[in-house]
Design an enzyme around this catalytic site. Structure first.
Site, PDB file in Angstrom:
ATOM      1  N   PRO A   9       0.697  -1.319   0.020  1.00 13.02           N
ATOM      2  CA  PRO A   9      -0.020   0.072  -0.084  1.00 13.02           C
ATOM      3  C   PRO A   9       0.786   1.308   0.194  1.00 13.02           C
ATOM      4  O   PRO A   9       1.889   1.381   0.546  1.00 13.02           O
ATOM      5  CB  PRO A   9      -0.748   0.027   1.371  1.00 13.02           C
ATOM      6  CG  PRO A   9       0.235  -0.990   2.163  1.00 13.02           C
ATOM      7  CD  PRO A   9       0.553  -1.936   1.082  1.00 13.02           C
ATOM      8  N   ASN A  10       0.404   2.326  -0.731  1.00 18.52           N
ATOM      9  CA  ASN A  10       0.886   3.672  -0.793  1.00 18.52           C
ATOM     10  C   ASN A  10       2.046   3.810  -1.765  1.00 18.52           C
ATOM     11  O   ASN A  10       2.444   4.732  -1.883  1.00 18.52           O
ATOM     12  CB  ASN A  10       1.016   4.369   0.420  1.00 18.52           C
ATOM     13  CG  ASN A  10      -0.356   4.139   1.367  1.00 18.52           C
ATOM     14  OD1 ASN A  10      -1.240   4.814   0.940  1.00 18.52           O
ATOM     15  ND2 ASN A  10      -0.345   3.538   2.581  1.00 18.52           N
ATOM     16  N   ARG A  17       4.572  11.005  -2.152  1.00 14.94           N
ATOM     17  CA  ARG A  17       4.334  10.625  -0.832  1.00 14.94           C
ATOM     18  C   ARG A  17       5.817  10.758  -0.113  1.00 14.94           C
ATOM     19  O   ARG A  17       6.791  10.421  -0.403  1.00 14.94           O
ATOM     20  CB  ARG A  17       4.154   9.041  -0.819  1.00 14.94           C
ATOM     21  CG  ARG A  17       4.434   8.316   0.540  1.00 14.94           C
ATOM     22  CD  ARG A  17       4.040   6.902   0.270  1.00 14.94           C
ATOM     23  NE  ARG A  17       4.354   6.556   1.424  1.00 14.94           N
ATOM     24  CZ  ARG A  17       4.314   5.096   1.914  1.00 14.94           C
ATOM     25  NH1 ARG A  17       4.920   4.168   0.793  1.00 14.94           N
ATOM     26  NH2 ARG A  17       4.141   4.532   2.927  1.00 14.94           N
ATOM     27  N   TYR A  22      11.047   8.923   1.014  1.00 20.38           N
ATOM     28  CA  TYR A  22      11.031   8.034  -0.109  1.00 20.38           C
ATOM     29  C   TYR A  22      11.589   8.499  -1.345  1.00 20.38           C
ATOM     30  O   TYR A  22      11.624   7.696  -2.511  1.00 20.38           O
ATOM     31  CB  TYR A  22       9.673   7.379  -0.352  1.00 20.38           C
ATOM     32  CG  TYR A  22       9.069   6.869   0.882  1.00 20.38           C
ATOM     33  CD1 TYR A  22       9.417   5.611   1.214  1.00 20.38           C
ATOM     34  CD2 TYR A  22       7.977   7.513   1.526  1.00 20.38           C
ATOM     35  CE1 TYR A  22       8.910   4.938   2.467  1.00 20.38           C
ATOM     36  CE2 TYR A  22       7.623   6.780   2.888  1.00 20.38           C
ATOM     37  CZ  TYR A  22       7.975   5.673   3.289  1.00 20.38           C
ATOM     38  OH  TYR A  22       7.607   4.831   4.220  1.00 20.38           O
ATOM     39  N   ASN A  73       7.909  -5.595  -1.449  1.00 19.13           N
ATOM     40  CA  ASN A  73       8.240  -4.567  -0.325  1.00 19.13           C
ATOM     41  C   ASN A  73       6.395  -4.439   0.169  1.00 19.13           C
ATOM     42  O   ASN A  73       5.870  -3.881  -0.512  1.00 19.13           O
ATOM     43  CB  ASN A  73       8.214  -3.378  -0.850  1.00 19.13           C
ATOM     44  CG  ASN A  73       8.444  -2.167  -0.032  1.00 19.13           C
ATOM     45  OD1 ASN A  73       7.983  -2.292   0.982  1.00 19.13           O
ATOM     46  ND2 ASN A  73       9.078  -0.904  -0.148  1.00 19.13           N
ATOM     47  N   ALA A  76       3.334  -0.841   4.469  1.00 24.19           N
ATOM     48  CA  ALA A  76       2.724  -0.872   6.011  1.00 24.19           C
ATOM     49  C   ALA A  76       2.313  -2.181   6.365  1.00 24.19           C
ATOM     50  O   ALA A  76       2.414  -2.401   7.511  1.00 24.19           O
ATOM     51  CB  ALA A  76       1.350   0.195   6.053  1.00 24.19           C
ATOM     52  N   GLU A  97      12.693  -9.545   1.102  1.00 24.44           N
ATOM     53  CA  GLU A  97      11.858  -8.215   1.491  1.00 24.44           C
ATOM     54  C   GLU A  97      12.819  -7.285   1.077  1.00 24.44           C
ATOM     55  O   GLU A  97      13.976  -7.154   1.502  1.00 24.44           O
ATOM     56  CB  GLU A  97      11.641  -8.610   2.839  1.00 24.44           C
ATOM     57  CG  GLU A  97      10.947  -7.461   3.489  1.00 24.44           C
ATOM     58  CD  GLU A  97      10.925  -7.614   5.097  1.00 24.44           C
ATOM     59  OE1 GLU A  97      11.797  -8.462   5.715  1.00 24.44           O
ATOM     60  OE2 GLU A  97      10.155  -7.036   5.698  1.00 24.44           O
ATOM     61  N   HIS A  99      12.645  -2.567   1.796  1.00 21.88           N
ATOM     62  CA  HIS A  99      12.201  -1.708   2.233  1.00 21.88           C
ATOM     63  C   HIS A  99      13.284  -0.264   1.618  1.00 21.88           C
ATOM     64  O   HIS A  99      14.313  -0.361   1.825  1.00 21.88           O
ATOM     65  CB  HIS A  99      12.076  -1.411   3.618  1.00 21.88           C
ATOM     66  CG  HIS A  99      11.416  -2.495   4.122  1.00 21.88           C
ATOM     67  ND1 HIS A  99       9.848  -2.731   4.292  1.00 21.88           N
ATOM     68  CD2 HIS A  99      11.412  -3.482   4.602  1.00 21.88           C
ATOM     69  CE1 HIS A  99       9.524  -3.403   4.545  1.00 21.88           C
ATOM     70  NE2 HIS A  99      10.405  -4.443   4.936  1.00 21.88           N
ATOM     71  N   ARG A 106      13.308   4.418  12.036  1.00 24.98           N
ATOM     72  CA  ARG A 106      12.329   5.190  12.187  1.00 24.98           C
ATOM     73  C   ARG A 106      11.405   4.655  13.535  1.00 24.98           C
ATOM     74  O   ARG A 106      11.909   4.051  14.497  1.00 24.98           O
ATOM     75  CB  ARG A 106      11.423   4.944  10.907  1.00 24.98           C
ATOM     76  CG  ARG A 106      12.070   5.387   9.793  1.00 24.98           C
ATOM     77  CD  ARG A 106      11.575   5.190   8.321  1.00 24.98           C
ATOM     78  NE  ARG A 106      10.188   5.816   8.564  1.00 24.98           N
ATOM     79  CZ  ARG A 106       9.338   5.692   7.347  1.00 24.98           C
ATOM     80  NH1 ARG A 106       9.539   4.657   6.388  1.00 24.98           N
ATOM     81  NH2 ARG A 106       8.167   6.594   7.532  1.00 24.98           N
TER      82      ARG A 106
HETATM   83  C1  DQA Z   1       8.319   0.862   3.567  1.00 25.75           C
HETATM   84  C2  DQA Z   1       8.580   1.352   5.131  1.00 25.75           C
HETATM   85  C3  DQA Z   1       7.305   0.855   5.751  1.00 25.75           C
HETATM   86  O1  DQA Z   1       7.232   1.261   7.156  1.00 25.75           O
HETATM   87  C4  DQA Z   1       6.007   1.896   5.371  1.00 25.75           C
HETATM   88  O2  DQA Z   1       4.866   1.762   5.877  1.00 25.75           O
HETATM   89  C5  DQA Z   1       5.941   1.865   3.755  1.00 25.75           C
HETATM   90  C6  DQA Z   1       7.135   1.609   2.763  1.00 25.75           C
HETATM   91  C7  DQA Z   1       9.596   1.414   2.789  1.00 25.75           C
HETATM   92  O3  DQA Z   1       9.660   0.969   1.649  1.00 25.75           O
HETATM   93  O4  DQA Z   1      10.460   1.951   3.346  1.00 25.75           O
HETATM   94  O5  DQA Z   1       4.930   2.019   3.407  1.00 25.75           O
HETATM   95  O6  DQA Z   1       8.308  -0.300   3.271  1.00 25.75           O
END
Ligand code: DQA
Length: 149
Positions: A9-10, A17, A22, A73, A76, A97, A99, A106
């Site tokens: 998501p997002n 964003r 990011y 990835n 959240a 995985e 990120h 964080r």
């Molecule tokens: C994320 C890190 C997560 O904590 C966050 O909720 C994201 C992006 C990252 O790519 O750094 O949406 O996965």
């Protein structure tokens, strides 16, 4: 070799964003980057994004028998989703995985990863390059496992 690259998501809002965290590159930029890395490595790939946990679970389930590995990835859902963890364990495909940000620098709630418990590698805090590292790691991991069989 064929990889499923999943984004949670997002991540579709990359660029817009929280650019301080990011960056300013968009999701389309990320998808193009990942496709270029896979092409260079001789890996076929499908790059997908969803804001919905169940859709991600469905895609992991459907990957069984069709893909050799999953790079994910979970965004959240990383920090909440036992369902994604169980789906990865159910299909038992090698998974890595990624990120973009350093989740350990964080908020505390970002320090736990459920899907990460079923992954052979986690890369964080390296931006787009983290996807490249995860893809190359997973490729080598799968090749080495084939050779020792
Ligand atoms: C994320 C890190 C997560 O904590 C966050 O909720 C994201 C992006 C990252 O790519 O750094 O949406 O996965």
């Amino acid at each position: 070799m064929k990889f499923l690259i999943l984004n949670g998501p997002n991540l579709n809002l990359l660029g817009l964003r929280e650019p301080d965290i990011y960056g300013r590159q968009t999701y389309a930029d990320l998808a193009a980057f990942v496709q270029a890395v896979c092409a260079r490595e001789g890996i076929e790939c499908e790059v997908r994004q969803s804001n919905h946990e169940g859709v991600l679970v469905d895609w992991i389930q459907e990957a069984y028998g069709k893909f050799d590995g999953i790079v994910m990835n979970p965004a959240a859902y990383t920090h909440t989703s036992v369902a994604l963890l169980d789906a990865l364990k159910a299909v038992s495909l090698p998974a890595a995985e990624v990120h973009l940000s350093n989740i350990y620098d964080r908020e505390d709630f970002r320090h736990i990863s459920y899907p990460g418990k079923a992954c052979v590698k986690t890369v964080y805090g390296k931006g787009f390059a983290g996807y490249e590292e995860a893809i190359c790691f997973l490729k080598n991991y799968i090749q080495e496992r084939k050779e020792t069989r």
